[in-house]
Scaffold this motif. Structure first.
Motif, PDB file in Angstrom:
ATOM      1  N   THR A  50      -6.700   9.657   1.212  1.00  0.00           N
ATOM      2  CA  THR A  50      -7.381   8.764   1.135  1.00  0.00           C
ATOM      3  C   THR A  50      -8.861   9.113   1.443  1.00  0.00           C
TER       4      THR A  50
ATOM      5  N   ARG B 295      -7.956   2.468  -1.086  1.00  0.00           N
ATOM      6  CA  ARG B 295      -6.417   2.916  -0.667  1.00  0.00           C
ATOM      7  C   ARG B 295      -5.627   1.575  -0.194  1.00  0.00           C
TER       8      ARG B 295
ATOM      9  N   GLN C  16      -0.039  -4.979  -5.342  1.00  0.00           N
ATOM     10  CA  GLN C  16       0.454  -5.392  -6.631  1.00  0.00           C
ATOM     11  C   GLN C  16      -0.166  -6.689  -7.259  1.00  0.00           C
TER      12      GLN C  16
ATOM     13  N   LYS D 259      -2.907  -2.182   6.562  1.00  0.00           N
ATOM     14  CA  LYS D 259      -1.810  -2.245   5.950  1.00  0.00           C
ATOM     15  C   LYS D 259      -0.625  -2.893   6.642  1.00  0.00           C
TER      16      LYS D 259
ATOM     17  N   LEU E 247       0.567  -5.727   4.677  1.00  0.00           N
ATOM     18  CA  LEU E 247       2.029  -5.274   3.847  1.00  0.00           C
ATOM     19  C   LEU E 247       2.951  -4.793   4.982  1.00  0.00           C
TER      20      LEU E 247
ATOM     21  N   ASP F 235      -4.733  -0.027  -3.602  1.00  0.00           N
ATOM     22  CA  ASP F 235      -3.641   0.628  -4.189  1.00  0.00           C
ATOM     23  C   ASP F 235      -2.379   0.355  -3.793  1.00  0.00           C
ATOM     24  N   SER F 236      -2.215  -0.177  -2.382  1.00  0.00           N
ATOM     25  CA  SER F 236      -0.929  -0.707  -2.188  1.00  0.00           C
ATOM     26  C   SER F 236      -0.873  -2.178  -2.287  1.00  0.00           C
TER      27      SER F 236
ATOM     28  N   ASP G  83      -1.288  10.494   3.464  1.00  0.00           N
ATOM     29  CA  ASP G  83      -2.140   9.164   3.387  1.00  0.00           C
ATOM     30  C   ASP G  83      -3.692   9.321   3.752  1.00  0.00           C
TER      31      ASP G  83
ATOM     32  N   ARG H 269       5.791  -3.599   7.315  1.00  0.00           N
ATOM     33  CA  ARG H 269       6.690  -2.256   7.121  1.00  0.00           C
ATOM     34  C   ARG H 269       8.204  -3.003   6.939  1.00  0.00           C
TER      35      ARG H 269
END
Length: 371
Positions: free
Chosen positions: A137, A307, A313, A113, A117, A310-311, A133, A119
């Protein structure tokens, strides 16, 4: 295809140390169930990217029984450890088997993540989102551990008599807890106790079931069909939170528990009959020996993958044909990666315990038992 996977992965091994006398029929049931877990998540995350999955008949059918039945099998298989081991040994072994590999895969999830992605500069360092989380998960791992712990404590007090278990089920079900994964624990705890109780008095229950098998099957099928037709969005534990507040919520929770119970009973009978008549079939044996004995690592990998998804888009919606193709490829990749990971690390002492939740000695003894 089966031969290719077998050559890539080799023979897998069980999740429990007591594997020398394992029941391949239950491994087959576990194998089908973990496949349904992946299919359910593919329906949710790939075929639907909105609330529409609640109304999917396939999603509804899977979610009526897959986790309750998984928990019942877990309770059944945990009976020996619950009754024979001390509290410290039983809890310690279960933590090493479930929690240690879960934390490893969660660390990989957080690393991925951060890589995909990054932070935001103003992101809070609050520990609560991290706890939510890791709990959300891999909620089934936590639920299985908590259920095991509760029943073990009860076994010390009263050797887990049926009445004590029943009282504990009622108390857990009525507990007004609706945060984090407590509703999911409340939902699955009765099924863990059912599996454990059946293991304690298997011969007696088997004799009763055999005597009235036809009547029971017909009655359960009718009940399961009625529950399936009555099952709505608010029947799912994710929406009703297993919380009884008024008459309507009580009906939703009761339908959820009763529907899951009758559906689980029908499906375990179906799985056992499929194994009985198809155990010489290579595909059936592959599901039992390979997938059914890799359920822990499969659950952890698929939880990590979904999971992470899910983060993310998705800017451009995909057509149905593409979504079906993506779902099939992703599902197959999850299974293949899990079996390859198991094959790669199963003989390495520390990695086997860390990633698979089982020591090489346990894995080796299982392979020898099947040889």
């Amino acid at each position: 295809m089966i031969d290719t996977l077998r050559n890539l992965t080799g023979l897998t091994a069980p999740d429990a140390p007591e594997a020398n006398d394992r029941d391949l029929a239950l491994d087959f049931a576990k194998g089908v169930l973990i496949i349904l877990v992946i299919v359910g998540h593919l329906i949710q995350y790939i075929l639907y990217r909105d609330e529409g999955f609640w109304d999917s008949p396939c999603f509804k059918w899977i979610y009526m029984f897959h986790m309750p039945l998984f928990m019942a099998i877990s309770g059944y298989l945990a009976c020996r450890a619950l009754l024979r081991k001390s509290l410290a040994q039983a809890v310690g072994d279960r933590a090493m088997q479930l929690l240690l590999p879960m934390l490893f895969w969660y660390a990989l999830l957080e690393t991925a993540k951060l890589a995909v992605l990054p932070r935001a500069p103003d992101a809070s360092g609050d520990i609560l989102p991290v706890l939510n989380d890791v709990a959300g998960t891999y909620w089934f791992i936590w639920a299985a551990f908590v259920c095991f712990l509760l029943v073990k404590i009860l076994s010390i007090v009263d050797h887990c008599s049926p009445w004590i278990l029943f009282v504990s089920v009622v108390l857990v079900a009525l507990a007004p807890l609706k945060f984090s994964i407590f509703p999911l624990i409340k939902y699955t705890y009765p099924f863990f106790c059912l599996g454990f109780s059946f293991a304690q008095s298997r011969d007696r229950w088997t004799s009763i079931i055999r005597s009235y098998k036809l009547i029971l099957i017909v009655s359960l099928c009718i009940a399961a069909l009625v529950c399936f037709l009555a099952w709505q969005k608010d029947t799912y534990v994710y929406n009703n939170l297993a919380l009884v507040q008024d008459m309507q919520s009580a009906k939703n929770v009761l339908l959820m528990l009763f529907g899951s119970a009758v559906a689980s009973a029908i499906m375990i009978e179906l799985f056992l009959q499929c194994w009985r008549f198809g155990r010489s079939n290579r595909v059936v044996r592959f599901i039992a020996v390979e997938i059914g004995q890799s359920t822990l690592v499969l659950y952890l990998i698929q939880g990590t993958v979904f999971r992470l998804m899910d983060s993310i888009q998705y800017a451009v919606p995909l057509d149905l044909t593409t979504r079906l193709a993506v779902a099939g490829i992703l599902g197959g990749a999850i299974v293949l990666v899990a079996l390859m990971v198991r094959r790669t690390v199963r003989d390495i002492p520390y990695l086997s315990q860390l990633i698979l939740g089982a020591s090489p000695r346990a894995l080796l003894s299982s392979g020898s038992a099947r040889a």
